[in-house]
Enzyme design. Structure first.
Site, PDB file in Angstrom:
ATOM      1  N   GLY A  83     -34.111  36.749  20.709  1.00 10.59           N
ATOM      2  CA  GLY A  83     -33.608  37.352  19.732  1.00 10.59           C
ATOM      3  C   GLY A  83     -34.912  37.383  18.037  1.00 10.59           C
ATOM      4  O   GLY A  83     -34.558  36.036  17.583  1.00 10.59           O
ATOM      5  N   TYR A 131     -30.165  34.594  22.184  1.00  9.70           N
ATOM      6  CA  TYR A 131     -29.710  33.136  21.272  1.00  9.70           C
ATOM      7  C   TYR A 131     -30.953  33.787  20.472  1.00  9.70           C
ATOM      8  O   TYR A 131     -32.315  34.543  20.544  1.00  9.70           O
ATOM      9  CB  TYR A 131     -30.608  32.275  21.992  1.00  9.70           C
ATOM     10  CG  TYR A 131     -31.829  31.416  22.540  1.00  9.70           C
ATOM     11  CD1 TYR A 131     -32.743  30.773  21.598  1.00  9.70           C
ATOM     12  CD2 TYR A 131     -31.851  32.132  23.418  1.00  9.70           C
ATOM     13  CE1 TYR A 131     -33.994  30.795  22.438  1.00  9.70           C
ATOM     14  CE2 TYR A 131     -33.770  32.171  24.494  1.00  9.70           C
ATOM     15  CZ  TYR A 131     -34.093  31.428  23.069  1.00  9.70           C
ATOM     16  OH  TYR A 131     -35.515  31.432  23.531  1.00  9.70           O
ATOM     17  N   GLU A 132     -31.080  33.350  19.249  1.00  9.93           N
ATOM     18  CA  GLU A 132     -32.140  33.095  18.122  1.00  9.93           C
ATOM     19  C   GLU A 132     -32.079  31.534  17.640  1.00  9.93           C
ATOM     20  O   GLU A 132     -30.804  30.882  17.873  1.00  9.93           O
ATOM     21  CB  GLU A 132     -31.690  34.098  17.010  1.00  9.93           C
ATOM     22  CG  GLU A 132     -32.972  33.996  15.799  1.00  9.93           C
ATOM     23  CD  GLU A 132     -32.906  34.987  14.381  1.00  9.93           C
ATOM     24  OE1 GLU A 132     -33.517  34.871  14.014  1.00  9.93           O
ATOM     25  OE2 GLU A 132     -31.776  35.824  15.121  1.00  9.93           O
ATOM     26  N   PRO A 133     -32.995  30.701  17.466  1.00 17.04           N
ATOM     27  CA  PRO A 133     -32.855  29.362  17.450  1.00 17.04           C
ATOM     28  C   PRO A 133     -32.112  29.743  15.758  1.00 17.04           C
ATOM     29  O   PRO A 133     -32.148  29.916  14.826  1.00 17.04           O
ATOM     30  CB  PRO A 133     -34.689  29.351  16.600  1.00 17.04           C
ATOM     31  CG  PRO A 133     -35.101  30.072  17.605  1.00 17.04           C
ATOM     32  CD  PRO A 133     -34.585  31.011  17.933  1.00 17.04           C
ATOM     33  N   VAL A 134     -31.376  28.402  15.272  1.00 16.58           N
ATOM     34  CA  VAL A 134     -30.285  28.041  14.946  1.00 16.58           C
ATOM     35  C   VAL A 134     -30.863  28.029  13.258  1.00 16.58           C
ATOM     36  O   VAL A 134     -30.739  29.508  12.072  1.00 16.58           O
ATOM     37  CB  VAL A 134     -29.448  27.209  14.825  1.00 16.58           C
ATOM     38  CG1 VAL A 134     -29.132  27.234  12.855  1.00 16.58           C
ATOM     39  CG2 VAL A 134     -27.913  27.136  15.269  1.00 16.58           C
TER      40      VAL A 134
END
Length: 101
Positions: free
Chosen positions: A70, A25-28
């Site tokens: 990521g 994941y990567e924060p939005v």
């Protein structure tokens, strides 16, 4: 965490072997911005994902699944969010820019 829960919920019933799953994941708010989560934010998200998995899949999956964060890993983000034994971080630009990873 809302987006992570939505995405986890969408596929959880279709997974037959969680040992083959890696959650990345990567924060939005960070996508495409060059911004990076602090180690504390990343660790909190990892913990929240594990808590959700424990409650919605099972505790063994929650304890054993690989979760990776990521980010673009530019030279600046290597300084802000260094490699951590708790976090698995991936990204590509640091290879060319810093040689650190």
């Amino acid at each position: 965490m809302t987006v992570c829960i939505e995405q986890l919920t969408a596929f959880k019933d279709n997974i037959s072997d969680w040992s083959k799953v890696v959650i990345a994941y990567e924060p939005v708010w960070a996508i495409g911005t060059g911004e990076v989560a602090t180690p504390e934010i990343a660790q909190e998200t990892h913990s929240d994902i594990r808590s959700w998995l424990s409650a919605n899949v099972n505790p063994d999956v929650a304890a054993s699944i690989r979760i990776i964060y990521g980010d673009p890993r530019t030279g600046r983000t290597v300084e802000i969010c260094p490699f951590s034994p708790i976090l698995t971080v991936f990204g590509g630009r640091c290879l060319a820019e810093t040689g650190v990873c």
